[in-house]
Design a protein around this motif. Structure first.
Motif, PDB file in Angstrom:
ATOM      1  N   VAL A  78       0.853  -1.184   0.000  1.00  0.00           N
ATOM      2  CA  VAL A  78       0.000   0.000   0.000  1.00  0.00           C
ATOM      3  C   VAL A  78       0.892   1.237   0.000  1.00  0.00           C
ATOM      4  O   VAL A  78       2.100   1.148   0.226  1.00  0.00           O
ATOM      5  CB  VAL A  78      -0.962   0.024   1.204  1.00  0.00           C
ATOM      6  N   ASN A  79       0.286   2.388  -0.256  1.00  0.00           N
ATOM      7  CA  ASN A  79       1.031   3.638  -0.306  1.00  0.00           C
ATOM      8  C   ASN A  79       0.433   4.649   0.658  1.00  0.00           C
ATOM      9  O   ASN A  79      -0.786   4.853   0.680  1.00  0.00           O
ATOM     10  CB  ASN A  79       1.007   4.220  -1.723  1.00  0.00           C
ATOM     11  N   THR A  80       1.287   5.258   1.453  1.00  0.00           N
ATOM     12  CA  THR A  80       0.848   6.369   2.294  1.00  0.00           C
ATOM     13  C   THR A  80       0.866   7.651   1.482  1.00  0.00           C
ATOM     14  O   THR A  80       1.521   7.733   0.433  1.00  0.00           O
ATOM     15  CB  THR A  80       1.769   6.530   3.513  1.00  0.00           C
ATOM     16  N   THR A  81       0.154   8.648   1.928  1.00  0.00           N
ATOM     17  CA  THR A  81       0.084   9.918   1.211  1.00  0.00           C
ATOM     18  C   THR A  81       0.256  11.079   2.184  1.00  0.00           C
ATOM     19  O   THR A  81      -0.114  10.980   3.358  1.00  0.00           O
ATOM     20  CB  THR A  81      -1.271  10.089   0.488  1.00  0.00           C
ATOM     21  N   ARG A  82       0.803  12.163   1.661  1.00  0.00           N
ATOM     22  CA  ARG A  82       0.891  13.414   2.420  1.00  0.00           C
ATOM     23  C   ARG A  82       0.946  14.570   1.437  1.00  0.00           C
ATOM     24  O   ARG A  82       1.348  14.410   0.275  1.00  0.00           O
ATOM     25  CB  ARG A  82       2.131  13.432   3.322  1.00  0.00           C
ATOM     26  N   HIS A  96       2.620  13.492  -2.098  1.00  0.00           N
ATOM     27  CA  HIS A  96       3.777  12.600  -2.081  1.00  0.00           C
ATOM     28  C   HIS A  96       3.340  11.250  -1.513  1.00  0.00           C
ATOM     29  O   HIS A  96       2.528  11.183  -0.590  1.00  0.00           O
ATOM     30  CB  HIS A  96       4.900  13.181  -1.217  1.00  0.00           C
ATOM     31  N   THR A  97       3.851  10.181  -2.075  1.00  0.00           N
ATOM     32  CA  THR A  97       3.497   8.840  -1.630  1.00  0.00           C
ATOM     33  C   THR A  97       4.742   8.085  -1.174  1.00  0.00           C
ATOM     34  O   THR A  97       5.855   8.352  -1.650  1.00  0.00           O
ATOM     35  CB  THR A  97       2.809   8.046  -2.751  1.00  0.00           C
ATOM     36  N   GLN A  98       4.542   7.165  -0.256  1.00  0.00           N
ATOM     37  CA  GLN A  98       5.591   6.263   0.194  1.00  0.00           C
ATOM     38  C   GLN A  98       5.001   4.864   0.345  1.00  0.00           C
ATOM     39  O   GLN A  98       3.875   4.704   0.825  1.00  0.00           O
ATOM     40  CB  GLN A  98       6.194   6.722   1.523  1.00  0.00           C
ATOM     41  N   SER A  99       5.756   3.874  -0.066  1.00  0.00           N
ATOM     42  CA  SER A  99       5.265   2.504  -0.063  1.00  0.00           C
ATOM     43  C   SER A  99       5.486   1.835   1.294  1.00  0.00           C
ATOM     44  O   SER A  99       6.476   2.095   1.974  1.00  0.00           O
ATOM     45  CB  SER A  99       5.972   1.688  -1.147  1.00  0.00           C
ATOM     46  N   VAL A 100       4.550   0.989   1.645  1.00  0.00           N
ATOM     47  CA  VAL A 100       4.649   0.153   2.847  1.00  0.00           C
ATOM     48  C   VAL A 100       4.338  -1.275   2.433  1.00  0.00           C
ATOM     49  O   VAL A 100       3.303  -1.540   1.811  1.00  0.00           O
ATOM     50  CB  VAL A 100       3.668   0.604   3.946  1.00  0.00           C
ATOM     51  N   GLY A 101       5.235  -2.182   2.741  1.00  0.00           N
ATOM     52  CA  GLY A 101       5.015  -3.583   2.410  1.00  0.00           C
ATOM     53  C   GLY A 101       4.677  -4.392   3.640  1.00  0.00           C
ATOM     54  O   GLY A 101       5.337  -4.265   4.682  1.00  0.00           O
ATOM     55  N   VAL A 150      -3.091   3.577   7.648  1.00  0.00           N
ATOM     56  CA  VAL A 150      -2.776   4.180   6.352  1.00  0.00           C
ATOM     57  C   VAL A 150      -4.006   4.852   5.760  1.00  0.00           C
ATOM     58  O   VAL A 150      -3.958   5.993   5.280  1.00  0.00           O
ATOM     59  CB  VAL A 150      -2.223   3.114   5.389  1.00  0.00           C
ATOM     60  N   VAL A 151      -5.147   4.157   5.803  1.00  0.00           N
ATOM     61  CA  VAL A 151      -6.376   4.692   5.220  1.00  0.00           C
ATOM     62  C   VAL A 151      -6.892   5.889   6.022  1.00  0.00           C
ATOM     63  O   VAL A 151      -7.438   6.834   5.452  1.00  0.00           O
ATOM     64  CB  VAL A 151      -7.449   3.589   5.125  1.00  0.00           C
ATOM     65  N   ASP A 152      -6.709   5.864   7.333  1.00  0.00           N
ATOM     66  CA  ASP A 152      -7.110   7.028   8.142  1.00  0.00           C
ATOM     67  C   ASP A 152      -6.355   8.279   7.702  1.00  0.00           C
ATOM     68  O   ASP A 152      -6.913   9.391   7.704  1.00  0.00           O
ATOM     69  CB  ASP A 152      -6.851   6.754   9.622  1.00  0.00           C
ATOM     70  N   ASP A 153      -5.098   8.121   7.335  1.00  0.00           N
ATOM     71  CA  ASP A 153      -4.327   9.265   6.838  1.00  0.00           C
ATOM     72  C   ASP A 153      -4.871   9.770   5.506  1.00  0.00           C
ATOM     73  O   ASP A 153      -4.729  10.952   5.176  1.00  0.00           O
ATOM     74  CB  ASP A 153      -2.853   8.884   6.680  1.00  0.00           C
ATOM     75  N   TYR A 154      -5.493   8.895   4.716  1.00  0.00           N
ATOM     76  CA  TYR A 154      -6.120   9.335   3.473  1.00  0.00           C
ATOM     77  C   TYR A 154      -7.186  10.390   3.757  1.00  0.00           C
ATOM     78  O   TYR A 154      -7.309  11.382   3.032  1.00  0.00           O
ATOM     79  CB  TYR A 154      -6.764   8.150   2.749  1.00  0.00           C
ATOM     80  N   PHE A 155      -7.957  10.166   4.809  1.00  0.00           N
ATOM     81  CA  PHE A 155      -9.014  11.124   5.149  1.00  0.00           C
ATOM     82  C   PHE A 155      -8.417  12.459   5.596  1.00  0.00           C
ATOM     83  O   PHE A 155      -8.993  13.514   5.321  1.00  0.00           O
ATOM     84  CB  PHE A 155      -9.916  10.550   6.243  1.00  0.00           C
ATOM     85  N   ASP A 156      -7.285  12.415   6.287  1.00  0.00           N
ATOM     86  CA  ASP A 156      -6.629  13.668   6.685  1.00  0.00           C
ATOM     87  C   ASP A 156      -6.193  14.469   5.454  1.00  0.00           C
ATOM     88  O   ASP A 156      -6.342  15.700   5.410  1.00  0.00           O
ATOM     89  CB  ASP A 156      -5.417  13.364   7.571  1.00  0.00           C
TER      90      ASP A 156
END
Length: 328
Positions: A78-82, A96-101, A150-156
């Protein structure tokens, strides 16, 4: 490289410096690796049987979210976002995205991410609470906790984008400046980039929520379905915000068009008033004299003031007519 290992048991959470000792200890093991190069993970790959291609995908920031089965474990990317301020313009932000495995096995979870990503650090207080609950539900429940964060950060991120959209909409209605169009296009680009992250993430989590992965217990599928529902909301919000920015862009273009029409109308009225005045000065500017057909007004003492007064009267009558018609 930084390795952190914790084991969840009914009695509490125990941290280990040695990965092998953590795996051999009773309970649910979580190993988190913060790395920059795939070569740093040889020990982890050998100990858990991680595939080299999967590890390379984690460290590649351009890899789409996905879920793959590797025999005794499931790989989820998945990818985090900011959001950050753009460097090339004075306003606007970019994603910007960062991958998490996540590698989910029988009784163990391995997470891999870049060193500057602290979202999945297993020593964080949010991961050490209710250890007995984690011990009862397994490593797949830990994977759910990571995905949920990770998905909670999507809402932020969406909340920040919504704030930007509201600010731009207000400026469109009050001060439609030329730079607003570029800002709107920037927001639309961010939403498109965000959609490219959220859409495949939804599909990856959907695989886990349907019970397609043998590493996900049936009792825990409902948690992944909850994450999937959140991702559906994220995708819907992205589409809604794209529609809002499109509507704001249409409002801006209409405002600019209306302003241009007002200017053109004013210029047309001015040009129309000067048409008869130009005709009058053109006729009397011919200066024909000394013939039977010459202009008799040329010898009249009051010819000039009478002509000017007549021109002023014509202009006044035309202005009154245009105002009565609502053109001014």
């Amino acid at each position: 490289m930084t390795l952190q290992a914790v084991v969840y048991t009914r009695d509490g959470v125990q941290a280990y410096d040695d990965v092998g000792a953590a795996v051999d200890a009773p309970g649910e093991t979580w190993v988190h690796a913060s790395v920059d190069e795939a070569s740093d993970l040889e020990t982890i790959k050998d100990r858990f049987g991680l595939h080299s291609l999967a590890v390379e995908d984690v460290l590649d920031e351009n890899t789409r979210a996905k879920t793959e089965e590797y025999g005794d474990h499931t790989f989820v990317l998945v990818n985090t976002t900011r959001l950050s301020q753009r460097d090339d313009v004075a306003f606007g932000k970019e994603i910007h995205t960062q991958s998490v495995g996540l590698f989910v096995g029988d009784g163990w979870l391995v997470t891999i991410a870049r060193p500057d990503l602290e979202l999945v650090a297993p020593t964080a207080p949010t991961w050490t609470r209710n250890s007995s609950r984690v011990a009862d539900r397994g490593a797949d429940f830990l994977a759910y906790r990571v995905l949920d964060a990770v998905v909670d950060d999507y809402f932020d991120v969406l909340d920040e984008i919504e704030t930007d959209i509201e600010a731009v909409e207000e400026r469109v209605l009050t001060h439609p400046e030329p730079g607003i169009l570029e800002e709107l296009n920037g927001v639309r680009r961010d939403l498109l980039a965000f959609r490219k992250v959220a859409w495949p993430t939804r599909e990856a989590v959907g695989t886990l929520s349907r019970g397609d992965s043998p590493q996900v217990a049936e009792a825990n599928e409902k948690y992944f379905r909850d994450v999937y529902d959140h991702l559906v909301q994220v995708v819907d919000l992205i589409e809604t915000y794209r529609d809002l920015t499109g509507g704001s862009r249409d409002i801006y273009l209409n405002a600019v068009s209306q302003s241009t029409n007002e200017v053109m109308k004013t210029l047309t009225v001015v040009a129309t008033i000067f048409i008869p005045l130009t005709f009058v000065v053109g006729v009397y500017g011919m200066n024909f004299a000394g013939t039977p057909f010459s202009m008799p007004e040329l010898g009249w003492t009051y010819a000039y003031p009478a002509t000017m007064l007549g021109m002023a009267l014509v202009a006044a009558l035309m202005l009154a007519h245009f105002r009565r018609q609502g053109w001014l």
